[in-house]
Write a protein that holds these residues in place. Structure first.
Motif, mmCIF file in Angstrom:
data_model
loop_
_atom_site.group_PDB
_atom_site.id
_atom_site.type_symbol
_atom_site.label_atom_id
_atom_site.label_comp_id
_atom_site.label_asym_id
_atom_site.label_seq_id
_atom_site.Cartn_x
_atom_site.Cartn_y
_atom_site.Cartn_z
ATOM 1 N N GLY A 39 6.958 16.164 0.567
ATOM 2 C CA GLY A 39 7.088 16.329 -1.195
ATOM 3 C C GLY A 39 5.833 15.327 -1.596
ATOM 4 O O GLY A 39 6.113 14.804 -2.758
ATOM 5 N N LYS A 40 4.771 15.309 -1.065
ATOM 6 C CA LYS A 40 3.464 14.119 -1.570
ATOM 7 C C LYS A 40 3.530 14.642 -3.014
ATOM 8 O O LYS A 40 3.189 13.871 -3.919
ATOM 9 C CB LYS A 40 2.604 14.078 -0.597
ATOM 10 C CG LYS A 40 2.517 13.475 0.494
ATOM 11 C CD LYS A 40 1.355 13.314 1.341
ATOM 12 C CE LYS A 40 1.419 12.011 2.379
ATOM 13 N NZ LYS A 40 0.291 11.952 3.051
ATOM 14 N N LYS A 41 3.214 15.828 -3.379
ATOM 15 C CA LYS A 41 2.619 16.291 -4.774
ATOM 16 C C LYS A 41 3.981 16.190 -5.619
ATOM 17 O O LYS A 41 3.599 15.815 -6.749
ATOM 18 C CB LYS A 41 2.191 17.623 -4.679
ATOM 19 C CG LYS A 41 0.903 17.838 -4.111
ATOM 20 C CD LYS A 41 0.144 19.179 -4.353
ATOM 21 C CE LYS A 41 -0.146 19.531 -5.773
ATOM 22 N NZ LYS A 41 -1.139 20.699 -5.875
ATOM 23 N N ILE A 42 5.104 16.186 -5.172
ATOM 24 C CA ILE A 42 6.195 15.932 -6.042
ATOM 25 C C ILE A 42 6.305 14.414 -6.350
ATOM 26 O O ILE A 42 6.449 14.076 -7.566
ATOM 27 C CB ILE A 42 7.639 16.298 -5.478
ATOM 28 C CG1 ILE A 42 7.773 17.709 -4.889
ATOM 29 C CG2 ILE A 42 8.954 15.704 -6.350
ATOM 30 C CD1 ILE A 42 8.780 18.095 -4.124
ATOM 31 N N LEU A 43 6.074 13.672 -5.514
ATOM 32 C CA LEU A 43 5.894 12.139 -5.423
ATOM 33 C C LEU A 43 4.924 11.497 -6.714
ATOM 34 O O LEU A 43 5.353 10.602 -7.237
ATOM 35 C CB LEU A 43 5.826 11.338 -4.207
ATOM 36 C CG LEU A 43 6.975 11.571 -3.336
ATOM 37 C CD1 LEU A 43 6.649 11.095 -1.920
ATOM 38 C CD2 LEU A 43 8.086 10.953 -3.732
ATOM 39 N N MET A 44 3.804 12.268 -6.818
ATOM 40 C CA MET A 44 2.923 11.852 -7.636
ATOM 41 C C MET A 44 2.768 12.522 -8.738
ATOM 42 O O MET A 44 2.007 12.209 -9.781
ATOM 43 C CB MET A 44 1.328 11.944 -7.013
ATOM 44 C CG MET A 44 1.053 13.275 -6.458
ATOM 45 S SD MET A 44 0.287 14.433 -7.769
ATOM 46 C CE MET A 44 -1.262 13.546 -8.142
ATOM 47 N N SER A 45 3.539 13.616 -8.982
ATOM 48 C CA SER A 45 3.511 14.267 -10.320
ATOM 49 C C SER A 45 3.971 13.386 -11.323
ATOM 50 O O SER A 45 5.090 12.804 -11.346
ATOM 51 C CB SER A 45 4.347 15.712 -10.011
ATOM 52 O OG SER A 45 5.550 15.293 -9.872
ATOM 53 N N GLY A 46 3.635 13.870 -12.549
ATOM 54 C CA GLY A 46 4.320 13.212 -13.831
ATOM 55 C C GLY A 46 4.236 11.828 -14.015
ATOM 56 O O GLY A 46 5.032 11.381 -14.294
ATOM 57 N N GLY A 47 2.987 11.386 -13.464
ATOM 58 C CA GLY A 47 2.957 10.020 -13.312
ATOM 59 C C GLY A 47 3.841 9.259 -12.720
ATOM 60 O O GLY A 47 4.333 8.053 -12.765
ATOM 61 N N GLY A 48 4.422 9.900 -11.647
ATOM 62 C CA GLY A 48 5.330 9.542 -10.516
ATOM 63 C C GLY A 48 6.923 9.542 -11.332
ATOM 64 O O GLY A 48 7.743 9.101 -10.453
ATOM 65 N N ARG A 49 6.952 10.511 -12.149
ATOM 66 C CA ARG A 49 8.595 10.758 -12.672
ATOM 67 C C ARG A 49 8.629 11.989 -12.459
ATOM 68 O O ARG A 49 9.832 12.466 -12.824
ATOM 69 C CB ARG A 49 8.412 10.396 -14.008
ATOM 70 C CG ARG A 49 8.615 8.647 -13.932
ATOM 71 C CD ARG A 49 9.303 8.176 -15.380
ATOM 72 N NE ARG A 49 9.435 6.702 -15.526
ATOM 73 C CZ ARG A 49 9.915 6.227 -16.257
ATOM 74 N NH1 ARG A 49 10.506 6.644 -17.347
ATOM 75 N NH2 ARG A 49 10.083 4.560 -16.278
ATOM 76 N N CYS A 50 7.690 12.865 -12.249
ATOM 77 C CA CYS A 50 7.957 14.577 -11.957
ATOM 78 C C CYS A 50 8.608 15.252 -12.988
ATOM 79 O O CYS A 50 9.636 15.189 -13.236
ATOM 80 C CB CYS A 50 9.130 14.712 -10.654
ATOM 81 S SG CYS A 50 9.145 16.349 -10.103
ATOM 82 N N ASN A 51 7.527 15.960 -13.480
ATOM 83 C CA ASN A 51 8.213 16.954 -14.769
ATOM 84 C C ASN A 51 8.733 18.291 -13.913
ATOM 85 O O ASN A 51 7.766 19.090 -13.624
ATOM 86 C CB ASN A 51 6.699 17.352 -15.528
ATOM 87 C CG ASN A 51 7.188 18.296 -16.685
ATOM 88 O OD1 ASN A 51 6.142 18.659 -17.235
ATOM 89 N ND2 ASN A 51 8.300 18.464 -16.879
#
Length: 391
Positions: A39-51
């Motif tokens: 889940g690397k892209k999940i972890l960095m998405s949304g400024g670290g808060r995941c939209n």
């Protein structure tokens, strides 16, 4: 050699959702990924808060050569289904704007949810496990750094080419082409524009300034913010427009959306005939932007002296400012990859390939690209669930 009912290549959003769905249906599932963690892209998405989704997700928020393809999966696993899952795991979240839902804490809450769902289904997840060879047959066979495995159903959830520093590769696209499946030419999307040097020279010192605009490109329009950068233009409006832009085409910005410039000038000059246009524009635009536009493109005169020709020019440059990007920042900063495996090769219900029984492609590797704001994650959940229900 170990045999599984299902092997999924790719431990991202779509792959983990597929694994959890299949595992909880009683399938023996293995997920392999070449990266060192899931889940690397999940972890960095949304400024670290995941939209993680959007309240308004629907087919109209996606681009594909077949605009109907995603309807089946999105209808059978909706944003409300994923929201219910988030709530069942006790993850606090909030709506930021326009239906965009973010974690209150960190994006790792969503990764934790997916891994917990996989554990409930008895799914095996192996990282640092690159696939070195693959044979599509009955059964399918993969050779990895941890040895060979076979399976009845093989799911490709390897994502696209965006953000290579996170481990993105063209594995899934290359595999599809090797198997004779049609792959539509890809490019970076949801990505900032770069500008030609001459134009950039006029705008470079505006870097960091944001302006509310309406961006129009390729028949689509988006009313959001544009951000001047040292390389060109970014911000939500520009990222959205990039999905519809083709190299060589122009982008048009309305810098005063919802404002009638002519009416505003007429009203102001009755009371302030000596007011310069740049000062009036400073009430509606950042002052430095107003000054720069008047320095290069808009007549800066006292309002009383503005001619009909001056007003027409001002309207053209402020309501319909058109420029040709020199390109984009590419996959290095792109949030997604546009196009991919042609949806004509896949079942819209199951995501199974029509030519190779038991082989599935899901998520970003498929020619389905969502708008900014959580829609791409919803496609990951929906396509993963569709394949996970079928394998």
């Amino acid at each position: 050699m170990s045999h599984y009912d299902v092997i999924i290549i790719g431990a991202g959003a779509a792959g983990l959702m597929c694994a959890a769905t299949a595992g909880q249906r009683g399938r023996r599932v293995l997920v392999v990924d070449h990266a060192n963690k899931v889940g690397k892209k999940i972890l960095m998405s949304g400024g670290g808060r995941c939209n993680f989704t959007n309240l308004h997700t629907g087919p109209e928020h996606f681009r594909s050569a077949n605009p109907h393809f995603m309807k089946s999966a999105l209808a059978r696993y909706t944003q409300w289904d994923f929201i219910a899952l988030v709530e069942r795991h006790g993850i606090p979240y909030h709506e930021k704007k326009d239906g965009q839902l973010f974690c209150d804490r960190k994006a790792r809450d969503i990764v934790g949810l997916l891994l917990a769902e996989c554990r409930e289904g008895g799914v095996e997840v192996r990282t640092k496990c690159p696939v070195t060879n693959l044979e599509v047959d009955a059964p399918h066979r993969i050779t990895t750094g941890l040895g060979p495995f076979t399976c009845d159903a093989l799911v490709i959830a390897t994502g696209g080419l965006s953000i290579p520093r996170m481990g993105a590769t063209g594995f899934g696209l290359e595999l599809a082409e090797r198997l004779g499946l049609r792959v539509l030419p890809t490019r970076a999307a949801l990505v900032p524009f770069t500008l030609p040097d001459k134009l950039l020279g006029k705008l470079a010192d505006l870097a960091g300034i944001s302006v509310a605009v309406e961006a129009r490109c390729g028949g689509a329009s988006f009313r959001e913010a544009a951000l001047f950068t040292h390389r060109g233009l970014s911000g939500p409006a520009m990222l959205q427009a990039s999905t519809y832009w083709e190299p060589g085409e122009a982008v048009t910005l309305d810098l005063l959306p919802g404002l009638d410039l002519r009416e505003t000038v007429e009203a102001a000059r009755r009371n302030h005939p000596h007011l310069h246009l740049k000062n009036l524009l400073g009430d509606f635009l950042p002052k430095r932007v107003a000054q720069r536009w008047c320095a290069h493109w808009v007549p800066d005169k006292p309002l009383a002296r503005l001619s009909e020709s001056d007003l027409e020019k001002a309207e053209e440059r402020l309501h319909r400012w058109t420029f040709k990007p020199s390109g984009t920042e590419g996959y290095a900063t792109a949030e997604v990859t546009l196009r991919g495996v042609d949806t004509a090769e896949l079942s819209s219900k199951t995501l199974e390939t029509k030519r190779h029984p038991g082989l599935y492609f899901i998520g970003e590797v498929v020619d389905v690209t969502g708008h900014l704001g959580g829609h791409n994650f919803q496609w990951a959940w929906a396509s993963g669930h569709a394949a996970g229900t079928a394998v």
